[in-house]
Design an enzyme around this catalytic site. Sequence first.
Site, PDB file in Angstrom:
ATOM      1  N   ASP A   1       0.850  -1.205   0.000  1.00  0.00           N
ATOM      2  CA  ASP A   1       0.000   0.000   0.000  1.00  0.00           C
ATOM      3  C   ASP A   1       0.886   1.257   0.000  1.00  0.00           C
ATOM      4  O   ASP A   1       2.060   1.195   0.309  1.00  0.00           O
ATOM      5  CB  ASP A   1      -0.978   0.037   1.175  1.00  0.00           C
ATOM      6  CG  ASP A   1      -2.288   0.743   0.768  1.00  0.00           C
ATOM      7  OD1 ASP A   1      -2.449   1.130  -0.406  1.00  0.00           O
ATOM      8  OD2 ASP A   1      -3.125   0.906   1.641  1.00  0.00           O
ATOM      9  N   THR A   2       0.326   2.313  -0.332  1.00  0.00           N
ATOM     10  CA  THR A   2       1.039   3.516  -0.725  1.00  0.00           C
ATOM     11  C   THR A   2       0.252   4.736  -0.276  1.00  0.00           C
ATOM     12  O   THR A   2      -0.911   4.618   0.053  1.00  0.00           O
ATOM     13  CB  THR A   2       1.177   3.505  -2.268  1.00  0.00           C
ATOM     14  OG1 THR A   2       1.872   2.328  -2.652  1.00  0.00           O
ATOM     15  CG2 THR A   2       1.886   4.718  -2.803  1.00  0.00           C
ATOM     16  N   ILE A   3       0.883   5.908  -0.259  1.00  0.00           N
ATOM     17  CA  ILE A   3       0.132   7.154  -0.151  1.00  0.00           C
ATOM     18  C   ILE A   3       0.394   7.990  -1.396  1.00  0.00           C
ATOM     19  O   ILE A   3       1.488   7.950  -1.974  1.00  0.00           O
ATOM     20  CB  ILE A   3       0.462   7.976   1.122  1.00  0.00           C
ATOM     21  CG1 ILE A   3       1.931   8.466   1.133  1.00  0.00           C
ATOM     22  CG2 ILE A   3       0.129   7.175   2.361  1.00  0.00           C
ATOM     23  CD1 ILE A   3       2.152   9.863   0.627  1.00  0.00           C
TER      24      ILE A   3
END
Length: 575
Positions: free
Chosen positions: A382-384
């Site tokens: 997951d990432t921002i």
Amino acid sequence: MTQPFPLRRAAPGALFLLAALPLLAAAADRITGRSFATRSEVIAPHAMAATSHPLATQIALDTMQAGGSAVDAAIAANAALGLMEPTGNGIGGDLFAIVWDPKSKRLHGYDGSGRSPQALTLAEFERRGLTDIPPFGPLPVSVPGAVDAWFALHGRFGRRPMRENLAPAIRYAREGHPVAETVAYYWGRSVPRLSPYPGFVEQFTIDGRAPRTGEIWKNPNLADTLETIARGGRDAFYKGEIARTIDAYFRANDGFLRYADLAAHHGDWVEPVSTNYRGYDVWELPPGGQGIAALQILNILEGYDFSEIAFGSTEHLHLFTEAKKLAFADRARWYADPAFAPAPVDWLISKDYAAERRALISRDAVLGTVQPGTPPELDEGDTIYLTVADADGMMVSLIQSNYRGMGSGMAAPGLGFIFQDRGEMFVLKEGHPNSYAPGKRPFHTIIPGFLTRDGEPLVSFGVMGGAMQPQGHAQIVMNLVDFGMNLQEAGDAPRIHHDGSTEPTGQNAPMTDGGVVQLETGFDYEAVRGLMNLGHRVEFALGPYGGYQAIRRDPDSGVYYGASESRKDGQAAGY
């Protein structure tokens, strides 16, 4: 004000609902007939920020109101997100950015990805009997590139001192902040997986559990680390006591990251690449990331007249899925660290090549097996995401990640951050473009996006989420350009996620069965049945549809429009 995208009505029944709300019925707005959005676009005259956490958005606005540039604001927000959303990012990870500079009137790209440890060799994996790099622990750890990227971006485009940019994150780390709902959920899922790794429980749990929604979370170790960086600059991280602590930690815990790897690190300014989609220039960064897959998908789909194809129709879903399969076959073959395996980027994103690939698509049959293209000159998580725009017209598209959520689980004592596990993306096989090698960058999934028109900035946007990202980028562009949605509608529209393509990591077998189409709640059941009748395997999935933020600049007035991801905790705001 100018309406930059054509306005069209949604297909009947194509209400844009979220997978988290499966019991709501689908319908269009009774008055306008237009697609549903969870909220209005945010509109502001001077500046705009859109991030996945409301406090980070506020920090970005505060930074700009205090005289900072959009880059200053993006750095300040990113530093805060490392504290507030450690389930997706942090200074143990990598960073990529695209910046529109109003002075030079052009886009600048930065590849802030780190390389594999020099002491770790392919032979070491073979000695351990491994056929794939494990997802957690010390072996998938590569050099963190985020801090270097902050200072590179700041050196060219920053206005405020870095100590002021980092001050809000430091204050929240010491005084605490209430944990957001989505972050708490993913944190709770991460704790059982990562608790065995040294330093994680001590620094990222409360008595061995994840913090709960609304519970105050403090990270004084991260505050100390950020203060050291604020005082000493990037070299305090890569060549100072922090680097020595990292070296000692990995030596003691069967790891290979060393002081010399950190001291030798550098990111790179890179030229963004683009394709024109129906009059709009869509910009991505070149490989080792996967951004050009979005350009390949759009090039293929440009050959179809979507003024005659409704959003959410069987034909829309089918053509998008087939174009994705074709682009991802090339992604598996060609995308890698260009220093080791240069990709034929110009050919891959050319209109002529897109026409060749488009010819492989049938309107009434499904591609089961897809081979990559062969350039004519050759033989062969997951990432921002966040985006910020300031009063001078600077716009920043920035994405940052630990790779798998909270990363490797490895957390050096006293530093308050977790190292990324991006090295899992390497292939333990000689001759593959992404074959592991010391000092090599792994294939990267995180990609910032940008839209311009007639040489002027239009939309800074991104969709986080592993292999969903280029699929999401292409869908956002289509929603804006083909289906006439506004910025918020384009993000709230239900998304298509195709899974099962051959991967650049080599960790799955080549696709032979056409893969599977995962559709978010909100598509018309008749369209879904039509997709199945064509031979697609369709399944429900909760969660793989990514997270979106975007800012649009009105080219006439300079007014900013902001949109944020309704599937996450964040918000867009401006002044």
